[in-house]
Motif scaffolding. Sequence first.
Motif, PDB file in Angstrom:
ATOM      1  N   VAL A  77       0.832  -1.203   0.000  1.00 17.47           N
ATOM      2  CA  VAL A  77       0.000   0.000   0.000  1.00 17.47           C
ATOM      3  C   VAL A  77       0.868   1.256   0.000  1.00 17.47           C
ATOM      4  CG1 VAL A  77      -1.620   1.335   1.419  1.00 17.47           C
ATOM      5  CG2 VAL A  77      -2.014  -1.089   1.035  1.00 17.47           C
ATOM      6  N   MET A  78       1.959   1.229   0.742  1.00 13.95           N
ATOM      7  CA  MET A  78       2.815   2.409   0.811  1.00 13.95           C
ATOM      8  C   MET A  78       3.548   2.668  -0.509  1.00 13.95           C
ATOM      9  SD  MET A  78       2.346   3.780   3.712  1.00 13.95           S
ATOM     10  CE  MET A  78       3.701   4.859   4.034  1.00 13.95           C
ATOM     11  N   LYS A  79       3.867   1.613  -1.245  1.00 17.98           N
ATOM     12  CA  LYS A  79       4.537   1.801  -2.539  1.00 17.98           C
ATOM     13  C   LYS A  79       3.582   2.376  -3.569  1.00 17.98           C
ATOM     14  CE  LYS A  79       8.292  -1.490  -2.355  1.00 17.98           C
ATOM     15  NZ  LYS A  79       8.896  -2.665  -2.991  1.00 17.98           N
ATOM     16  N   GLY A  80       2.341   2.005  -3.527  1.00 16.06           N
ATOM     17  CA  GLY A  80       1.347   2.504  -4.467  1.00 16.06           C
ATOM     18  C   GLY A  80       1.456   1.822  -5.813  1.00 16.06           C
ATOM     19  N   PRO A  81       0.602   2.242  -6.725  1.00 16.37           N
ATOM     20  CA  PRO A  81       0.627   1.625  -8.058  1.00 16.37           C
ATOM     21  C   PRO A  81       1.881   2.031  -8.825  1.00 16.37           C
ATOM     22  CG  PRO A  81      -0.940   3.423  -8.006  1.00 16.37           C
ATOM     23  CD  PRO A  81      -0.458   3.232  -6.593  1.00 16.37           C
ATOM     24  N   HIS A  82       2.278   1.198  -9.740  1.00 19.70           N
ATOM     25  CA  HIS A  82       3.480   1.423 -10.533  1.00 19.70           C
ATOM     26  C   HIS A  82       3.104   2.215 -11.781  1.00 19.70           C
ATOM     27  CE1 HIS A  82       7.471   0.700 -12.048  1.00 19.70           C
ATOM     28  NE2 HIS A  82       6.970   0.272 -13.175  1.00 19.70           N
ATOM     29  N   TYR A  83       3.659   3.397 -11.888  1.00 26.94           N
ATOM     30  CA  TYR A  83       3.404   4.229 -13.059  1.00 26.94           C
ATOM     31  C   TYR A  83       4.620   4.218 -13.964  1.00 26.94           C
ATOM     32  CZ  TYR A  83      -0.526   6.175 -10.467  1.00 26.94           C
ATOM     33  OH  TYR A  83      -1.687   6.322  -9.772  1.00 26.94           O
ATOM     34  N   ILE A  84       4.366   4.122 -15.269  1.00 26.14           N
ATOM     35  CA  ILE A  84       5.431   4.209 -16.257  1.00 26.14           C
ATOM     36  C   ILE A  84       5.249   5.536 -16.981  1.00 26.14           C
ATOM     37  CG2 ILE A  84       6.446   3.187 -18.315  1.00 26.14           C
ATOM     38  CD1 ILE A  84       5.413   0.486 -17.359  1.00 26.14           C
ATOM     39  N   GLY A  85       6.168   6.447 -16.735  1.00 28.13           N
ATOM     40  CA  GLY A  85       6.059   7.775 -17.324  1.00 28.13           C
ATOM     41  C   GLY A  85       6.890   7.899 -18.596  1.00 28.13           C
ATOM     42  N   ASP A  86       6.912   9.109 -19.126  1.00 28.92           N
ATOM     43  CA  ASP A  86       7.728   9.390 -20.296  1.00 28.92           C
ATOM     44  C   ASP A  86       9.191   9.414 -19.887  1.00 28.92           C
ATOM     45  OD1 ASP A  86       5.466   9.646 -21.829  1.00 28.92           O
ATOM     46  OD2 ASP A  86       5.280  11.800 -21.436  1.00 28.92           O
ATOM     47  N   PRO A  87      10.074   9.088 -20.815  1.00 28.84           N
ATOM     48  CA  PRO A  87      11.498   9.160 -20.479  1.00 28.84           C
ATOM     49  C   PRO A  87      11.917  10.611 -20.246  1.00 28.84           C
ATOM     50  CG  PRO A  87      11.216   8.729 -22.814  1.00 28.84           C
ATOM     51  CD  PRO A  87       9.870   8.637 -22.192  1.00 28.84           C
ATOM     52  N   PHE A  88      12.941  10.795 -19.443  1.00 26.23           N
ATOM     53  CA  PHE A  88      13.447  12.136 -19.150  1.00 26.23           C
ATOM     54  C   PHE A  88      14.040  12.733 -20.424  1.00 26.23           C
ATOM     55  CE2 PHE A  88      14.470  15.251 -16.100  1.00 26.23           C
ATOM     56  CZ  PHE A  88      15.661  15.838 -16.492  1.00 26.23           C
ATOM     57  N   PRO A  89      13.642  13.970 -20.774  1.00 25.14           N
ATOM     58  CA  PRO A  89      14.158  14.561 -22.034  1.00 25.14           C
ATOM     59  C   PRO A  89      15.656  14.846 -21.925  1.00 25.14           C
ATOM     60  CG  PRO A  89      12.853  16.165 -20.832  1.00 25.14           C
ATOM     61  CD  PRO A  89      12.717  14.859 -20.093  1.00 25.14           C
TER      62      PRO A  89
END
Length: 88
Positions: free
Chosen positions: A69-81
């Motif tokens: 619960v503390m980690k939360g859902p795993h988000y995959i974002g855009d790569p760092f520009p």
Amino acid sequence: MKRRLLAALGLSVAVPWLIGAWVKTTLQSGLHDDATRASQIVDFIVAGSVVFLIAMVVTAAVGCVVVAVMKGPHYIGDPFPQDESNGP
């Protein structure tokens, strides 16, 4: 993780029971002063250890839930520009 917790739960019930059964095979009425009383003491020790071990497995399961619960859902974002002007 669920399989490990279920395996730990099964082992926490089976292992003390098997050890208690093995210990009770050594209790004979001719070799022990009061074999019936000693057998009941072994049963109480086994029951107490089973309850303790089940409590430890439940504590580990609650810890796993809290960490998830503390980690939360795993988000995959855009790569760092990458800035081309600061190249190597």
